[in-house]
Scaffold this motif. Structure first.
Motif, PDB file in Angstrom:
ATOM      1  N   THR A   6      -4.652  20.475 -61.557  1.00  0.00           N
ATOM      2  CA  THR A   6      -3.627  19.519 -61.228  1.00  0.00           C
ATOM      3  C   THR A   6      -4.549  18.226 -60.456  1.00  0.00           C
ATOM      4  O   THR A   6      -4.936  18.529 -59.422  1.00  0.00           O
ATOM      5  CB  THR A   6      -2.314  19.902 -60.745  1.00  0.00           C
ATOM      6  OG1 THR A   6      -1.710  20.947 -61.322  1.00  0.00           O
ATOM      7  CG2 THR A   6      -1.315  18.644 -60.775  1.00  0.00           C
ATOM      8  N   ARG A  64       1.393  12.557 -58.288  1.00  0.00           N
ATOM      9  CA  ARG A  64       0.992  13.575 -59.349  1.00  0.00           C
ATOM     10  C   ARG A  64       0.165  12.576 -60.260  1.00  0.00           C
ATOM     11  O   ARG A  64       0.895  11.537 -60.838  1.00  0.00           O
ATOM     12  CB  ARG A  64       1.690  14.412 -59.804  1.00  0.00           C
ATOM     13  CG  ARG A  64       1.382  15.583 -60.426  1.00  0.00           C
ATOM     14  CD  ARG A  64       2.411  16.667 -60.913  1.00  0.00           C
ATOM     15  NE  ARG A  64       3.499  16.235 -61.777  1.00  0.00           N
ATOM     16  CZ  ARG A  64       3.141  16.247 -63.007  1.00  0.00           C
ATOM     17  NH1 ARG A  64       2.132  16.852 -63.523  1.00  0.00           N
ATOM     18  NH2 ARG A  64       4.307  15.832 -63.812  1.00  0.00           N
ATOM     19  N   TYR A  66      -0.706  12.016 -64.433  1.00  0.00           N
ATOM     20  CA  TYR A  66      -0.355  12.288 -65.528  1.00  0.00           C
ATOM     21  C   TYR A  66      -1.535  12.338 -66.598  1.00  0.00           C
ATOM     22  O   TYR A  66      -1.317  12.416 -67.744  1.00  0.00           O
ATOM     23  CB  TYR A  66       0.810  11.526 -65.967  1.00  0.00           C
ATOM     24  CG  TYR A  66       1.990  11.973 -65.057  1.00  0.00           C
ATOM     25  CD1 TYR A  66       3.046  12.730 -65.090  1.00  0.00           C
ATOM     26  CD2 TYR A  66       2.270  10.678 -64.323  1.00  0.00           C
ATOM     27  CE1 TYR A  66       4.172  13.142 -64.161  1.00  0.00           C
ATOM     28  CE2 TYR A  66       3.356  10.935 -63.335  1.00  0.00           C
ATOM     29  CZ  TYR A  66       4.315  11.994 -63.314  1.00  0.00           C
ATOM     30  OH  TYR A  66       5.339  12.103 -62.646  1.00  0.00           O
ATOM     31  N   GLU A  69      -1.291  15.073 -69.163  1.00  0.00           N
ATOM     32  CA  GLU A  69       0.069  15.178 -70.095  1.00  0.00           C
ATOM     33  C   GLU A  69      -0.310  13.921 -71.272  1.00  0.00           C
ATOM     34  O   GLU A  69       0.564  13.882 -72.362  1.00  0.00           O
ATOM     35  CB  GLU A  69       1.127  14.856 -69.417  1.00  0.00           C
ATOM     36  CG  GLU A  69       1.176  16.176 -68.501  1.00  0.00           C
ATOM     37  CD  GLU A  69       2.357  15.724 -67.361  1.00  0.00           C
ATOM     38  OE1 GLU A  69       3.375  15.062 -67.628  1.00  0.00           O
ATOM     39  OE2 GLU A  69       2.447  16.692 -66.614  1.00  0.00           O
TER      40      GLU A  69
END
Length: 87
Positions: A6, A64, A66, A69
């Motif tokens: 991540t 975070r 992205y 995604e």
């Protein structure tokens, strides 16, 4: 097997102190001008790592990323016109 990772954007105040972020994960990029770093950590331990990084005195904010995604496969709905303009 490759571990799931991540990405996090870490905004900091002190560039020299922020170089120590590599012990928390893979430090991908650091910007001197805009004072942020891109850090990749294992997905299973991401919450603990973010909590530990947030406690550091030079860290302002953590966001975070992205990037994982976002859709990167595109469809082509427009017909190819290159054959009409060929020699």
């Amino acid at each position: 097997m490759i571990a799931e990772r991540t990405g996090y954007i870490i905004w900091f105040n002190d560039w020299k102190a922020a170089r120590a972020l590599d012990k928390y994960g893979t430090l991908h990029y650091m910007s001197r001008k805009m004072n942020y770093a891109v850090l990749y950590v294992n997905a299973e331990a991401a919450e603990d790592t973010v909590r530990n990084v947030q406690r550091l005195p030079y860290v302002r904010k953590i966001e975070r990323s992205y990037r994982g995604e976002i859709k990167t496969e595109y469809e082509r709905n427009v017909p190819d016109k290159t054959r009409f303009y060929g020699l």
